[in-house]
Design an enzyme around this catalytic site. Structure first.
Site: not given
Ligand code: NAD
Length: 338
Positions: A126, A150
């Protein structure tokens, strides 16, 4: 190609899995295994559109489980790691799970990748690892200066991943994306929180002066960028994915209010988030040299997203009890995508 997608039942991972299997991706993928713990943020309904695809296998489990991960890595060609605890407000209240999943979980995946001789690993990170920037935009060389637990946990994972590529030669690239929006985003993040609250006639919490700036990218554009990094990214390299639309939280709120037929009387100012980053901005020219261009215009993407939430109350209503700010949930607020 057999791709293992961790966190594939979440918002972005779910979009990525659907993309791999519904013909939107140019990658030649015939099998996708999803490894997801199904925390409060994981939801099998996010995979419903491809649930009957013969190439999809779902495994409920933890990325920090060494035995399970070693077994799953035995016959995969690529791992794309989305799995993480992702909500800044939750990390401020209780950081331990963020360290366990985002740092130790990622290290467990890296160990298994080395042991299995995995051909390719893409780690999803991120822009928040860079901290906050008043002017200009971060390139990939910018020093990491995360402010929330985070972001600090994500930065730790990034450094471990790069160390693994450099020390052990693991073929690994990292993506760092700006704030995502789109369908299937858990209703604790600002756009779905505000939309689902306004659709129920509630009031939305706006942090501080509302002048924090975020760069908004449609989740389809993020996933398009990930495909490109998977196929063409170099090992040991980081790729920023941005180029959406910079907006203050106030302006974003105005746009959502308009689209939902509400006005400022539906906005409830709340005390600012602790350590709230003022502005995020990415320089994504490195990925653009590989051919990346965001395609979804923000106004259109936002309108489509709001329509999706209007038409999918059956998807989000059951989630409200776990979402802060909801009448049936806790008392928190959120004005960030992650
Ligand atoms: P989210 O919270 O919607 O989904 C996270 C998923 O990971 C969930 O399905 C959860 O059940 C799973 N999870 C959590 N802990 C786990 C574990 N120990 N083992 C297996 N599964 C596990 O998140 P998102 O918004 O889809 O983000 C996904 C990735 O993208 C993350 O790494 C986040 O840092 C990154 N990201 C998100 C954004 C954003 O705007 N949402 C922007 C940039 C990067």
């Amino acid at each position: 190609m057999h791709v293992l997608v961790t966190g594939g039942a979440g918002f972005i991972g779910g979009n990525y899995v659907r993309r791999l299997l519904d013909g939107r991706s140019d990658l030649a993928v015939d099998r996708v295994t999803v490894l997801d713990k199904l925390t409060y943020a994981g939801n099998l309904a996010n995979l419903a559109p491809v649930a009957d695809h013969p190439g999809l296998r779902f495994v409920q489990g933890d990325i920090a489980d060494p035995d399970l991960v070693a077994k799953l890595f035995a016959d995969v060609d690529v791992v794309v790691n989305f799995a993480a605890e992702t909500h800044v407000d939750r990390s401020i209240r209780d950081p331990a799970e963020f360290i366990r999943t985002n740092v130790l979980g990622t290290q467990n995946l890296l160990d298994a990748a080395r042991a299995a001789g995995l051909p390719r690993f893409v780690h999803i990170s991120t822009d928040e690892v860079y901290g906050s920037i008043d002017e200009g935009a971060w390139t990939e060389e910018w020093p990491l200066a995360p402010n929330s637990p985070y972001a600090a946990a994500k930065a730790g994972a990034d450094l471990l991943a790069l160390a693994c590529a450099r020390t052990h030669g693991l073929n690994l690239s990292i993506t760092r994306c700006s704030n995502n929006y789109g369908p299937y985003q858990f209703p604790e993040k600002v756009i779905p929180l505000f939309v689902t609250t306004l659709l129920r006639g509630g009031s939305v919490p706006l942090y501080g002066d509302g002048l924090n700036i975020r760069d908004w990218l449609h989740v389809d554009d993020h996933c398009r960028g990930i495909d490109l990094v998977l196929a063409k990214g170099e090992s040991g390299e980081v790729y920023n994915i941005g180029g959406g639309r910079e907006l203050t939280n106030r302006r974003l709120t105005e746009l959502i209010l308009d689209a939902c037929g509400a006005d400022w009387s539906a906005v409830r100012p709340v005390a600012d988030r602790k350590g709230h980053d003022r502005r995020y901005a990415l320089d994504d020219s490195k990925l653009r040299t590989l051919g990346y261009r965001p395609r979804v215009a923000f106004e259109e993407g936002l309108a489509e997203t709001i329509t999706w939430y209007r038409e999918h109350t059956d998807w989000w209503r059951p989630l409200l009890s776990a979402a802060p700010g909801a009448p049936t949930g806790g008392a928190g607020a959120s004005t960030d995508a992650d």
